[in-house]
Design a protein around this motif. Structure first.
Motif, short mmCIF file in Angstrom:
data_model
loop_
_atom_site.label_atom_id
_atom_site.label_comp_id
_atom_site.label_asym_id
_atom_site.label_seq_id
_atom_site.Cartn_x
_atom_site.Cartn_y
_atom_site.Cartn_z
N VAL A 35 105.34 56.62 1.64
CA VAL A 35 106.13 57.59 0.86
C VAL A 35 105.81 59.01 1.31
O VAL A 35 106.71 59.84 1.52
CB VAL A 35 105.86 57.43 -0.65
N VAL A 36 104.51 59.30 1.48
CA VAL A 36 104.08 60.63 1.93
C VAL A 36 104.69 60.94 3.30
O VAL A 36 105.17 62.07 3.54
CB VAL A 36 102.54 60.69 2.00
N LYS A 37 104.67 59.98 4.18
CA LYS A 37 105.21 60.18 5.54
C LYS A 37 106.68 60.57 5.50
O LYS A 37 107.11 61.49 6.21
CB LYS A 37 105.02 58.90 6.36
N ASP A 38 107.46 59.90 4.65
CA ASP A 38 108.89 60.21 4.60
C ASP A 38 109.15 61.52 3.86
O ASP A 38 110.06 62.28 4.22
CB ASP A 38 109.65 59.07 3.91
N LEU A 39 108.35 61.80 2.82
CA LEU A 39 108.51 63.07 2.12
C LEU A 39 108.21 64.26 3.03
O LEU A 39 108.86 65.30 2.94
CB LEU A 39 107.58 63.11 0.89
N ASP A 40 107.23 64.10 3.91
CA ASP A 40 106.93 65.15 4.88
C ASP A 40 108.12 65.40 5.81
O ASP A 40 108.42 66.54 6.16
CB ASP A 40 105.69 64.79 5.70
N LYS A 41 108.80 64.32 6.19
CA LYS A 41 109.98 64.47 7.03
C LYS A 41 111.08 65.24 6.31
O LYS A 41 111.85 65.98 6.92
CB LYS A 41 110.51 63.09 7.45
N GLN A 42 111.14 65.06 4.98
CA GLN A 42 112.16 65.74 4.17
C GLN A 42 111.71 67.14 3.75
O GLN A 42 112.44 67.83 3.03
CB GLN A 42 112.46 64.91 2.91
N ALA A 43 110.50 67.52 4.20
CA ALA A 43 109.93 68.82 3.84
C ALA A 43 109.68 68.95 2.34
O ALA A 43 109.66 70.07 1.79
CB ALA A 43 110.82 69.96 4.34
N LYS A 44 109.46 67.83 1.68
CA LYS A 44 109.10 67.86 0.25
C LYS A 44 107.57 67.84 0.16
O LYS A 44 106.97 66.85 -0.26
CB LYS A 44 109.72 66.69 -0.49
N PHE A 45 106.99 68.95 0.55
CA PHE A 45 105.53 68.99 0.68
C PHE A 45 104.81 69.02 -0.67
O PHE A 45 103.68 68.54 -0.78
CB PHE A 45 105.13 70.21 1.53
N LYS A 46 105.44 69.57 -1.68
CA LYS A 46 104.81 69.61 -3.00
C LYS A 46 104.57 68.20 -3.51
O LYS A 46 103.48 67.87 -3.99
CB LYS A 46 105.70 70.39 -3.97
N GLU A 47 105.59 67.36 -3.42
CA GLU A 47 105.46 65.97 -3.85
C GLU A 47 104.47 65.21 -2.96
O GLU A 47 103.67 64.40 -3.44
CB GLU A 47 106.82 65.28 -3.82
N SER A 48 104.53 65.50 -1.66
CA SER A 48 103.65 64.83 -0.71
C SER A 48 102.18 65.12 -1.00
O SER A 48 101.34 64.20 -1.02
CB SER A 48 103.98 65.28 0.72
N ILE A 49 101.87 66.38 -1.24
CA ILE A 49 100.48 66.77 -1.53
C ILE A 49 100.00 66.13 -2.82
O ILE A 49 98.86 65.67 -2.93
CB ILE A 49 100.35 68.30 -1.60
N ALA A 50 100.88 66.08 -3.82
CA ALA A 50 100.51 65.48 -5.11
C ALA A 50 100.15 64.00 -4.94
O ALA A 50 99.17 63.52 -5.53
CB ALA A 50 101.66 65.62 -6.10
N ILE A 51 100.91 63.29 -4.13
CA ILE A 51 100.63 61.87 -3.91
C ILE A 51 99.34 61.68 -3.12
O ILE A 51 98.56 60.76 -3.40
CB ILE A 51 101.82 61.19 -3.18
N GLN A 52 99.11 62.54 -2.14
CA GLN A 52 97.87 62.44 -1.37
C GLN A 52 96.65 62.67 -2.24
O GLN A 52 95.63 61.98 -2.10
CB GLN A 52 97.90 63.44 -0.22
N GLN A 53 96.73 63.63 -3.15
CA GLN A 53 95.64 63.87 -4.09
C GLN A 53 95.46 62.67 -5.00
O GLN A 53 94.33 62.28 -5.34
CB GLN A 53 95.92 65.12 -4.93
N TYR A 54 96.57 62.07 -5.40
CA TYR A 54 96.53 60.89 -6.26
C TYR A 54 95.84 59.73 -5.53
O TYR A 54 95.07 58.98 -6.13
CB TYR A 54 97.95 60.52 -6.65
N GLN A 55 96.12 59.58 -4.25
CA GLN A 55 95.48 58.54 -3.46
C GLN A 55 93.96 58.68 -3.49
O GLN A 55 93.23 57.72 -3.74
CB GLN A 55 95.94 58.61 -1.99
N LYS A 56 93.49 59.90 -3.23
CA LYS A 56 92.05 60.16 -3.13
C LYS A 56 91.34 60.04 -4.47
O LYS A 56 90.20 59.56 -4.53
CB LYS A 56 91.82 61.56 -2.55
N LYS A 57 92.01 60.48 -5.54
CA LYS A 57 91.33 60.56 -6.84
C LYS A 57 91.58 59.38 -7.76
O LYS A 57 90.89 59.23 -8.77
CB LYS A 57 91.75 61.85 -7.55
N VAL A 58 92.56 58.54 -7.43
CA VAL A 58 92.86 57.39 -8.30
C VAL A 58 92.83 56.07 -7.53
O VAL A 58 92.07 55.17 -7.87
CB VAL A 58 94.23 57.56 -9.00
#
Length: 238
Positions: free
Chosen positions: A155-178
Motif C-alpha cells: 500500500v505504501v509503495k502505491d501511495l508513494d507513486k500517487q504522491a500521497k506521502f501523508k498517508e504513506s508516512i502514517a502507514i509506515q509509522q503504524y508498521q513500526k509502532k504497531v
C-alpha cells in the motif's frame, strides 16, 4: 613462577568462585529448563513489552483520525497465491471494494477502516491470543501478522507513486509502532518495571559486581605472577 603468594591465592579463589557461579548460571536451574542468561533475557523482554504497550495503544488511537480518508491502490504480490491471501484479508475491511487479477489486487476503501481491522489483529497478537487469529483466518498467527505487514508495504509503495506521502508516512509509522512489535512480542509475557523492582535491581547490581569480580581476579593473578603495570619514568635528555 609465583612471586606474590598472597595475591595469587586471592586471585585463584576469586577466579574459582567466578567459574562456579558461571557454571550454576549455565545450568537449567531457573525455571522451565532455562539457564540464567535465558531467564534474564526473558525478564528484559517482558519488561520491554510492558513499556511498549502504551506506545502501541497511542498509535492505535490515531487510527480514528484517518476514517473518511479513501484510498484506491493497486497491490502486486509475488504470486497468485499471495494475492489471494491478501484479497481474503482485505475483504474483511468494512465497506472495502477488493478485486484480484492474477497476482494483482485492487483495493478501494477507507484507510481508517483498514487500520482498525489491522489494529484488532495486532491487539490479539500482542495479548498472545493467537487462537483468535487462527479462528478468524484459519492460519498461523505469525503468518497473519506478516501478511498485514506485506500488505501495508505494498500500500505504501502505491501511495508513494500517487504522491500521497501523508498517508504513506502514517502507514509506515503504524508498521513500526504497531505491526512489528505485535509480531516480535508474540508469546512474550508482559511485565511492568514497577512490579519487578527487586529482581531488576538485583540483576543490574549482580552484573556490575560479577564483572568487577572477574576483573579483580585477573588483576590479583597477574600480581601473583609478578605481572604489573607501572607508569614509566620521565625520560631525561642528555
Amino acid at each position: 613462577m609465583i612471586r606474590d603468594t598472597k595475591a595469587f591465592l586471592i586471585g585463584l579463589v576469586m577466579m574459582i568462585s567466578f567459574m562456579g557461579i558461571y557454571a550454576y548460571m549455565m545450568s537449567p536451574s531457573f525455571g522451565d529448563g532455562r539457564n540464567g542468561l535465558e531467564f534474564a533475557d526473558d525478564m528484559f523482554n517482558s519488561i520491554s513489552k510492558g513499556s511498549v504497550y502504551n506506545v502501541i495503544q497511542g498509535e492505535i488511537k490515531k487510527v480514528d483520525s484517518w476514517q473518511g480518508n479513501t484510498i484506491d491502490v493497486t497491490l502486486t504480490g509475488t504470486d497468485e497465491e499471495q494475492a489471494a491471501r491478501w484479497t481474503a484479508a482485505l475483504q474483511r475491511v468494512n465497506g472495502a471494494e477488493v478485486s484480484q487479477a492474477e497476482k494483482t489486487v485492487i483495493f478501494k476503501g477507507d484507510l481508517g477502516a483498514l487500520l482498525i481491522n489491522i489494529s484488532e489483529d495486532c491487539s490479539y497478537m500482542f495479548q498472545n491470543n493467537g487462537d483468535a487469529l487462527k479462528q478468524k483466518y484459519n492460519a498461523d498467527p505469525r503468518e497473519v501478522t506478516n501478511r498485514w505487514y506485506n500488505i501495508s508495504k505494498a500500500v505504501v509503495k502505491d501511495l508513494d507513486k500517487q504522491a500521497k506521502f501523508k498517508e504513506s508516512i502514517a502507514i509506515q509509522q503504524y508498521q513500526k509502532k504497531v505491526i512489528e512489535p505485535s509480531y516480535n512480542y508474540y508469546g512474550v509475557d508482559s511485565k511492568q518495571v514497577s512490579e519487578n523492582k527487586g529482581i531488576m535491581t538485583f540483576m543490574m547490581l549482580f552484573y556490575l559486581v560479577y564483572t568487577m569480580w572477574y576483573g579483580f581476579a585477573i588483576y590479583y593473578l597477574c600480581q601473583g605472577f609478578g605481572i604489573t603495570m607501572s607508569k614509566s619514568g620521565k625520560k631525561q635528555e642528555a
